[in-house]
Write a protein that holds these residues in place. Structure first.
Motif, mmCIF file in Angstrom:
data_model
loop_
_atom_site.group_PDB
_atom_site.id
_atom_site.type_symbol
_atom_site.label_atom_id
_atom_site.label_comp_id
_atom_site.label_asym_id
_atom_site.label_seq_id
_atom_site.Cartn_x
_atom_site.Cartn_y
_atom_site.Cartn_z
ATOM 1 N N ALA A 1 0.823 -1.222 0.000
ATOM 2 C CA ALA A 1 0.000 0.000 0.000
ATOM 3 C C ALA A 1 0.852 1.266 0.000
ATOM 4 C CB ALA A 1 -0.922 -0.006 1.218
ATOM 5 N N LEU B 1 -0.684 -15.027 7.802
ATOM 6 C CA LEU B 1 0.138 -15.692 8.824
ATOM 7 C C LEU B 1 -0.580 -15.749 10.167
ATOM 8 C CD1 LEU B 1 3.577 -14.047 7.884
ATOM 9 C CD2 LEU B 1 2.867 -16.408 7.428
ATOM 10 N N TYR C 1 -9.635 11.630 -3.054
ATOM 11 C CA TYR C 1 -8.529 12.454 -2.536
ATOM 12 C C TYR C 1 -7.590 12.705 -3.699
ATOM 13 C CZ TYR C 1 -7.328 7.539 -2.113
ATOM 14 O OH TYR C 1 -7.199 6.192 -2.380
#
Ligand SMILES: Cc1cc2nc3c(=O)[nH]c(=O)nc-3n(C[C@H](O)[C@H](O)[C@H](O)COP(=O)(O)OP(=O)(O)OC[C@H]3O[C@@H](n4cnc5c(N)ncnc54)[C@H](O)[C@@H]3O)c2cc1C
Length: 491
Positions: free
Chosen positions: A107, A298, A340
């Motif tokens: 990200a 995980l 945005y």
């Protein structure tokens, strides 16, 4: 005025969908061949892309950090500094960062680049859920984080190299309910003692005159930055600090996914965990999960709405039809934060800025791209909404039907409350057990990580160093108590 190409006032609908119990599976690994992002794929922008992907693997470490986004690298930066400050290790501690793909390709390398602290936004909702003190801390965390990052960048003289732009942010209020909510939140924050003196409410006419969009708004201080370059800078600072003080050494292995974590049962071993990778195991005493959207791979107990839900976000880089003087250097957000955007600084030879615009997920309602984990593709409905958005909001400043210069996606990690999980991993079925001893997490930033990750990583680094040194960790005043894993067991 043409109608906006996205549904309005649907944030509550997204939250209801997010909270709905689903029989979800753990997140998969990050997919290979992600879409190309401006931040990562601009030539020369990612010198650490393949660092440590070939050659010998660091097979033994004191601390293993999984994930090389802003969370994992900030943790390494803080660990190096905390160890250098305390200076009491008998030998340098070995810290290793393991990254499934190229450096910072999650990200952080694919986001909108906004580094802006909430000034008062969502204050009433947060107070209602967790109390006024926590709402004050949530704002304090963001203000502190932005100021720490800005100071660090300035102190090292890197504003220009990291493209740190203090352009402020204008929050366009498209609908009357948004205006009402903004004023409610503003008044509640002010009454709670938060300094809101730097916030300006603007009328539709003022916004029209200054920015060319016909909506009321509020304006707050804010920055934008090149996120990957910031993370590269943090990595280099952490490495140098450890080396210069001889208290830690920092190692990075990209293209090295951790596929499992197994307890070391040999009582004579100095290490607790074996991190399994296709290149061989890595034994470590401490493990930090800085895997954000992918955390549940995980840690399967973190799958679904009681944990971290992967959500795909999408961005376009589109050229404005007017100059920087007309466009201004301000960043914007609108439609309850779904969209945005901000103009990039001009490169030599350019006359009109490249604008980085993210959002459009609400065009896919009721699914909102929740549980989508593939950032090797983009969603055409989202892309269509993004292409139409700016020409409608700013008539005359963007060409209709103009194709973006780049388009990419990235996977965010959403939690029901929007808060990240910070602290030791706790077995929810048996909180007293030591099943995860030495494992920590800082993840779940819900599409709003730039003003929070750096400080949350500091908190988790403090916890690990305190444990290593046999000391008590005391919680910083600026950290919302609700972020702590120990306070999230009932979710
Ligand atoms: C499209 C988009 C726009 C956004 N815009 C903004 C914005 O403008 N402002 C803002 O504040 N926030 C924004 N965000 C959110 C922000 O980018 C994130 O909150 C922040 O980057 C999270 O950082 P992280 O280090 O926790 O996660 P990431 O950057 O996702 O890092 C996690 C890393 O872990 C790696 N990994 C996962 N599993 C494994 C494994 N098993 N083994 C090894 N490595 C693994 C991944 O490959 C990844 O590199 C946006 C996000 C997206 C996707």
């Amino acid at each position: 005025m043409a109608a906006l190409p996205v549904p309005l006032n649907v944030h509550a609908q997204q939250q209801a969908t997010l909270a709905r119990p689903v029989d979800s599976v753990p997140a998969p690994f990050p997919v290979p061949n992600p879409t190309k992002s401006f931040w990562i794929d601009t030539p020369g922008a990612n010198p650490l892309a393949k660092e440590g992907s070939q050659g010998p693997l660091t097979a033994d470490a004191d601390i293993a950090i999984i994930g090389s986004g802003i969370s994992g690298v900030s943790a390494a930066y803080h660990l190096s500094h905390l160890l250098a400050e305390s200076g009491n290790t008998s030998k340098p501690l070995k810290i290793v960062i393991l990254e499934a793909r190229d450096f910072c390709s999650g990200a952080t390398g694919r986001n909108g680049g906004h580094l802006t602290a909430a000034a008062f936004e969502e204050f009433t909702a947060y107070s209602t859920s967790f109390g006024t003190d926590e709402a004050i801390r949530a704002i304090a965390l963001e203000k502190r984080t932005v100021s720490e990052i800005v100071n660090l960048v300035k102190q090292t003289g890197n504003e220009a190299t990291l493209d740190l732009i203090p352009g402020g942010r204008v929050n366009l209020l498209f609908t009357e309910p948004e205006v009402v909510q903004a004023k409610l939140d503003f008044e509640a924050a002010k009454a709670a003692g938060i300094d809101v003196s730097h916030v300006d409410f603007l009328t539709k006419e003022q916004v029209e005159k200054e920015y060319g969009a016909s909506y009321p708004a509020f304006r707050t201080p804010g920055y934008n930055i090149w996120p990957l370059k910031l993370v590269t800078h943090l990595y280099n600072l952490g490495k140098t600090t450890g080396e210069n003080s001889s208290t830690s050494s920092l190692h990075l292995h990209t293209n090295t996914p951790v596929t499992a974590i197994a307890a070391i049962s040999d009582a004579t071993s100095a290490r607790r965990w074996n991190l399994i990778t296709p290149r061989g195991p890595i034994a470590a005493s401490y493990v930090l999960h800085a895997t954000n959207a992918y955390a549940s791979h995980l840690l399967p107990h973190l799958r679904g709405p009681s944990g971290i839900v992967p959500v795909r976000g999408q961005i376009i880089a589109t050229r404005a039809a007017v100059s920087e003087q007309i466009l201004t250097r301000s960043a914007f957000t609108g439609n309850e934060g779904f969209e945005y955007w901000f103009p990039r600084p001009l490169e030599p030879g350019q006359t009109n800025p490249l604008v980085i615009l993210g959002g459009g997920r609400e065009a896919t309602k009721p699914t909102f791209e929740l549980y989508v984990t593939d950032d090797s593709t983009v969603n055409s409905a989202v892309g269509d909404a993004l292409r139409k958005f700016l020409p409608v909001v700013f008539p005359g400043k963007y060409e209709d039907n103009k194709e973006p210069e780049m388009e990419w996606s990235g996977i965010m990690g959403f939690t029901k409350t929007g808060d990240p999980f910070v602290g030791p991993i706790i077995d929810r079925a048996n909180p007293e057990s030591t099943a995860y001893a030495g494992q920590y997490i800082s993840a779940g930033f819900t599409g709003h990580g730039m003003p929070r990750t750096f400080s949350c990583a500091e908190a988790v680094a403090q916890m690990m160093v305190a444990d290593i040194q046999g000391k008590e960790w005391s919680i910083p005043e600026w950290l919302p108590r609700h972020h702590l894993t120990e306070n999230r067991l009932g979710e």
